[in-house]
Motif scaffolding. Sequence first.
Motif, PDB file in Angstrom:
ATOM      1  N   THR A 257       2.898  -0.437  13.745  1.00 32.38           N
ATOM      2  CA  THR A 257       3.320   1.051  13.488  1.00 32.38           C
ATOM      3  C   THR A 257       4.654   1.260  12.354  1.00 32.38           C
ATOM      4  O   THR A 257       5.626   1.271  13.213  1.00 32.38           O
TER       5      THR A 257
ATOM      6  N   GLU B 285      -0.475   2.043  10.342  1.00 31.24           N
ATOM      7  CA  GLU B 285      -0.183   1.555  10.560  1.00 31.24           C
ATOM      8  C   GLU B 285      -1.620  -0.145  10.075  1.00 31.24           C
ATOM      9  O   GLU B 285      -1.544   0.210   8.772  1.00 31.24           O
TER      10      GLU B 285
ATOM     11  N   SER C 143      -4.717 -11.451  14.353  1.00 35.73           N
ATOM     12  CA  SER C 143      -3.915 -11.039  14.589  1.00 35.73           C
ATOM     13  C   SER C 143      -2.801 -10.132  14.789  1.00 35.73           C
ATOM     14  O   SER C 143      -2.512 -10.508  16.460  1.00 35.73           O
TER      15      SER C 143
ATOM     16  N   SER D 283      -0.506  -5.862  14.631  1.00 37.47           N
ATOM     17  CA  SER D 283      -0.202  -5.095  14.284  1.00 37.47           C
ATOM     18  C   SER D 283       1.263  -4.094  14.804  1.00 37.47           C
ATOM     19  O   SER D 283       1.909  -4.264  15.378  1.00 37.47           O
TER      20      SER D 283
ATOM     21  N   VAL E 205      -1.718  -4.331  10.266  1.00 40.29           N
ATOM     22  CA  VAL E 205      -2.297  -4.884  10.253  1.00 40.29           C
ATOM     23  C   VAL E 205      -1.716  -6.606   9.534  1.00 40.29           C
ATOM     24  O   VAL E 205      -2.159  -7.080   8.231  1.00 40.29           O
TER      25      VAL E 205
END
Length: 107
Positions: free
Chosen positions: A90, A75, A86, A88, A77
């Motif tokens: 993956t 992950e 924020s 994120s 961020v």
Amino acid sequence: MDGDGQRARTGELLSDPLVVQVVDTGTAPVPGTQIEFSFVGDPAGAVLDPAVTTTDSSGLASVEVRVGLESGEQEVVARVTGTDLSASFTVTATSGRGHGHDGDQND
């Protein structure tokens, strides 16, 4: 946000950068905003370049990602410096030994 869900072999660069856009409450782009990119858990061998950058005139900021040396999901961020704002992403590091584009083929 662009680039989520990409795959690369362990220790290799993703084919496309991860991109975020900062907009104001009226959805207008916000240039000149500092963005910090980081991995969750700091996987060994993983690299973000640049780890800190500034949004351009379209409010966009991007980072090149080299996935870590362990296979699996990783992950990333993106955080607006000095705030709780924020996003994120993956990405997946694969350990395939073959030359297939998905990294899962064995020769």
